[in-house]
Design a protein around this motif. Structure first.
Motif, PDB file in Angstrom:
ATOM      1  N   ALA A 285      -8.885  38.245-115.961  1.00 36.42           N
ATOM      2  CA  ALA A 285      -9.784  39.106-115.180  1.00 36.42           C
ATOM      3  C   ALA A 285     -11.089  38.415-114.845  1.00 36.42           C
ATOM      4  O   ALA A 285     -11.606  38.530-113.721  1.00 36.42           O
TER       5      ALA A 285
ATOM      6  N   TYR B  18      -6.694  44.751-108.224  1.00 37.12           N
ATOM      7  CA  TYR B  18      -5.879  45.379-109.277  1.00 37.12           C
ATOM      8  C   TYR B  18      -5.089  46.557-108.710  1.00 37.12           C
ATOM      9  O   TYR B  18      -3.875  46.668-108.922  1.00 37.12           O
TER      10      TYR B  18
ATOM     11  N   ASN C 272       0.228  43.409-121.950  1.00 37.36           N
ATOM     12  CA  ASN C 272      -0.352  43.532-120.608  1.00 37.36           C
ATOM     13  C   ASN C 272      -1.873  43.439-120.639  1.00 37.36           C
ATOM     14  O   ASN C 272      -2.481  42.748-119.814  1.00 37.36           O
TER      15      ASN C 272
ATOM     16  N   VAL D  19      -1.297  43.565-113.404  1.00 36.11           N
ATOM     17  CA  VAL D  19      -1.762  42.416-114.177  1.00 36.11           C
ATOM     18  C   VAL D  19      -1.241  41.113-113.571  1.00 36.11           C
ATOM     19  O   VAL D  19      -1.971  40.115-113.494  1.00 36.11           O
TER      20      VAL D  19
ATOM     21  N   THR E 208     -13.278  45.230-116.568  1.00 36.12           N
ATOM     22  CA  THR E 208     -12.094  44.968-117.379  1.00 36.12           C
ATOM     23  C   THR E 208     -11.984  45.993-118.495  1.00 36.12           C
ATOM     24  O   THR E 208     -10.887  46.504-118.782  1.00 36.12           O
TER      25      THR E 208
ATOM     26  N   LEU F 177      -4.377  40.547-119.073  1.00 34.22           N
ATOM     27  CA  LEU F 177      -5.473  40.937-118.181  1.00 34.22           C
ATOM     28  C   LEU F 177      -6.801  40.386-118.684  1.00 34.22           C
ATOM     29  O   LEU F 177      -7.604  39.854-117.901  1.00 34.22           O
TER      30      LEU F 177
ATOM     31  N   ILE G  54      -3.427  40.159-110.699  1.00 38.09           N
ATOM     32  CA  ILE G  54      -4.665  39.511-111.139  1.00 38.09           C
ATOM     33  C   ILE G  54      -4.375  38.072-111.573  1.00 38.09           C
ATOM     34  O   ILE G  54      -5.127  37.141-111.245  1.00 38.09           O
TER      35      ILE G  54
END
Length: 216
Positions: free
Chosen positions: A71, A87, A63, A117, A8, A67, A120
């Motif tokens: 994540a 991703y 964003n 994003v 990440t 995430l 995810i």
């Protein structure tokens, strides 16, 4: 919350570095943003590089903040490598759907990691659909799957009405990428959580029905 995973950190770091370069170099920004005319002329790399550029600091922050929160769910289930694959596929899926819907608009352009994003986010929702999520201005928790379905239905509305200066198409394409890749990596979900798999597919099916009917 656990310490942030190195995968990440790597993605957030790449987005920050590329975005800061774009903020201070208009030529760089214009050269690597998503631009239909340039992509159709052969600059296919823009479909990937545009996912690391952002318009401004708030765009970048929102964003990366999103995430950060989702994540760990995907990494916890799949590990770092598959997380990075989801991703990347979501990023490209967002660009592909944007290209499909805007192919006849040579001046259409976009930037941002939103597609990746959202992929995810949708992957995390598919993996843990009954988690409770909070969103701004709503004081009660919402089941993750309800938020996921509602978000994609809103994206369809945004695509249809050209609502705001937002890449709704890329968001939706990213969600498709995250959904499909998650099922590819964990096909047992089709048996163990069939109802949620079907429910989360409803907006995706609806989008292509509307496109086939010429309604979007």
């Amino acid at each position: 919350m656990n310490d942030i995973d190195i995968a990440t950190i790597a993605i957030i770091g790449a987005n920050i570095l590329v975005s800061l370069k774009g903020f201070n170099d208009s030529y760089f920004f214009d050269r690597y943003k998503f631009a239909i005319g340039a992509i159709r002329a052969g600059q296919k790399e823009r479909m990937f590089t545009s996912g690391f550029l952002h318009v401004d600091i708030p765009h970048l922050f929102f964003n990366m903040f999103t995430l950060y929160f989702f994540a760990d769910v995907v990494i916890g289930w799949f590990g770092q490598m598959k997380f990075l694959i989801i991703y990347a596929i979501s990023l490209l899926a967002g660009s592909l759907l944007a290209l499909f819907f805007h192919k006849d608009e040579p001046y259409y352009s976009a930037v941002g990691a939103s597609g990746a994003v959202t992929g995810i986010l949708y992957s995390a929702i598919l993996l843990q659909p009954n988690d409770s999520l909070y969103i701004m201005f709503i004081p009660v928790p919402i089941p993750a799957y309800v938020l996921g379905i509602g978000y994609l239905l809103y994206s369809i509305y945004g695509m249809k009405s050209r609502l705001g200066n937002i890449g709704h198409t890329a968001h939706f394409g990213g969600a498709i990428g995250g959904y499909a890749t998650t099922l590819l990596f964990l096909p047992s979900l089709l048996q163990t959580d069939t109802l949620m798999v079907l429910l989360l597919a409803i907006p995706i099916i609806l989008l292509f029905i509307l496109e086939k009917l010429g309604k979007i």
